[in-house]
Design an enzyme around this catalytic site. Structure first.
Site, PDB file in Angstrom:
ATOM      1  N   TYR A  56       0.464 -41.310 -14.651  1.00 27.70           N
ATOM      2  CA  TYR A  56       1.258 -42.474 -14.261  1.00 27.70           C
ATOM      3  C   TYR A  56       0.465 -43.306 -13.258  1.00 27.70           C
ATOM      4  O   TYR A  56       0.331 -42.963 -12.098  1.00 27.70           O
ATOM      5  CB  TYR A  56       2.599 -42.067 -13.653  1.00 27.70           C
ATOM      6  N   HIS A 124       1.651 -32.083 -20.327  1.00 24.78           N
ATOM      7  CA  HIS A 124       2.287 -33.364 -20.647  1.00 24.78           C
ATOM      8  C   HIS A 124       2.472 -33.562 -22.149  1.00 24.78           C
ATOM      9  O   HIS A 124       3.522 -34.048 -22.599  1.00 24.78           O
ATOM     10  CB  HIS A 124       1.456 -34.508 -20.054  1.00 24.78           C
ATOM     11  N   SER A 203      14.111 -40.253 -20.202  1.00 26.67           N
ATOM     12  CA  SER A 203      14.728 -41.433 -20.838  1.00 26.67           C
ATOM     13  C   SER A 203      16.162 -41.139 -21.262  1.00 26.67           C
ATOM     14  O   SER A 203      16.569 -41.461 -22.390  1.00 26.67           O
ATOM     15  CB  SER A 203      13.899 -41.918 -22.034  1.00 26.67           C
TER      16      SER A 203
END
Length: 325
Positions: A56, A124, A203
């Site tokens: 990120y 990830h 999300s």
């Protein structure tokens, strides 16, 4: 705020995803001061699970969180991720979960986050070039050394989860899961329940659409990844707005915000589920944290569960190639 266990790791039922503070969404990376205030307010509200990743930014999100958590580290279950930065030369957005790369990654994350340990360390994305057993073993060594407390996977399929868990117990799997995205229900969720592995949905608000605040893609700046996301384009967008309106109608009945109802539905799907809605604003983190107090009836839950799936894929073709299902 109530708390649950992801395997043996106690966390707030609602966490905080930090990615959007630094990348991906309209306004990301433009106001670190507000992002830090948001982190501090989340902690005041009892939120303990905070999620980031080395990719990120890259790196800038971990650096910002390191500043935000200075003097507050003991209040946080801190999660970060490795495997989307190849430190051997290929760089960012290249899969690499080799043991040597994990060693390099963890030292960088520890330094940026200003801590001596990571509470939950996720792969990830699954690296097809490294056997998952090697990856799990490498994280197991970090756990033995005290640099990591728990091992997690992100967007992994059932076989990968089982193989990793056989080497090093998996504490949590992070996957996209919401009223709009329910693909893990058939094959992944049963494995997590069987093996007592927690679920951390990212999300959970459909990238903002389930909050009822996204009405046009004109709201997005040129750096917002939703501009070319299939769910936010053309007829898909119009169909998904209609679904979001149905969630809002039910929220009006309940006396809650649409996003709170979407989170309450997720929480009702199991006792070891901790969604991490992302935000960079204090007002939004207050709204999300308050979803912990929203209770839906069986009839309301059934109504939400019976909504048709969202139109369009949740990822572009390139992104989808990194997912397991």
């Amino acid at each position: 705020m109530r708390y649950i266990k992801l395997r043996d790791l106690e966390v707030s039922r609602i966490g905080l995803g930090a990615m959007g503070m630094s990348q991906g969404y309209t306004g990301s990376g433009t106001d670190d001061a507000e992002s830090i205030r948001t982190v501090h307010r989340a902690l005041e509200l009892g939120v303990t699970l905070i999620d980031t990743a080395e990719i990120y930014g890259p790196y800038t999100n971990e650096e910002m969180l390191g500043r935000a958590l200075k003097g507050r580290r003991d209040k946080v279950v801190l999660a970060t991720k490795f495997g989307l930065v190849s430190h051997g030369g290929e760089g960012a957005w290249n899969l690499d979960s080799s043991p040597a790369n994990i060693r390099t990654a963890v030292e960088g994350s520890l330094k940026r986050l200003g801590t001596d340990h990571i509470d939950l360390y996720y792969q990830h994305r699954v690296d097809p070039n490294t056997p998952i057993e090697e990856t799990a073993g490498a994280v197991g060594e970090l756990i033995a050394e005290g640099k990591v407390r728990a091992f997690g996977l992100s967007e992994a399929g059932p076989d990968t989860i089982r193989r990793a868990h056989a080497v090093q117990p998996v504490t949590a799997v992070q996957s996209e899961y919401s009223l709009f995205t329910r693909g893990i229900e058939e094959r992944v969720l049963p494995v997590l329940r069987e093996l007592n592995i927690g679920l951390v949905p990212f999300s959970p608000l459909g990238r903002g659409m389930l909050t009822g605040t996204v009405r046009s893609t004109d709201q997005f700046d040129e750096n917002d990844f939703r501009r070319d996301n299939p769910r936010f384009t053309g007829e898909n967008f119009r169909r998904n707005l209609a679904l979001a309106d149905e969630v809002k109608a039910l929220a009006d009945e309940v006396g809650a915000r649409p996003g709170q109802v979407a989170l309450a539905w997720l929480l009702a799907q199991g006792d070891n589920i901790a969604p991490i809605p992302g935000t960079k604003r204090v007002a939004r983190v207050e709204e999300n944290a308050a979803a912990d107090a929203v209770t839906l009836t069986a009839e309301q839950l059934d109504k939400l569960s019976s909504l048709p799936p969202a139109a369009g894929d949740t990822h572009t073709e390139a992104q989808a190639r990194m997912l397991e299902r």
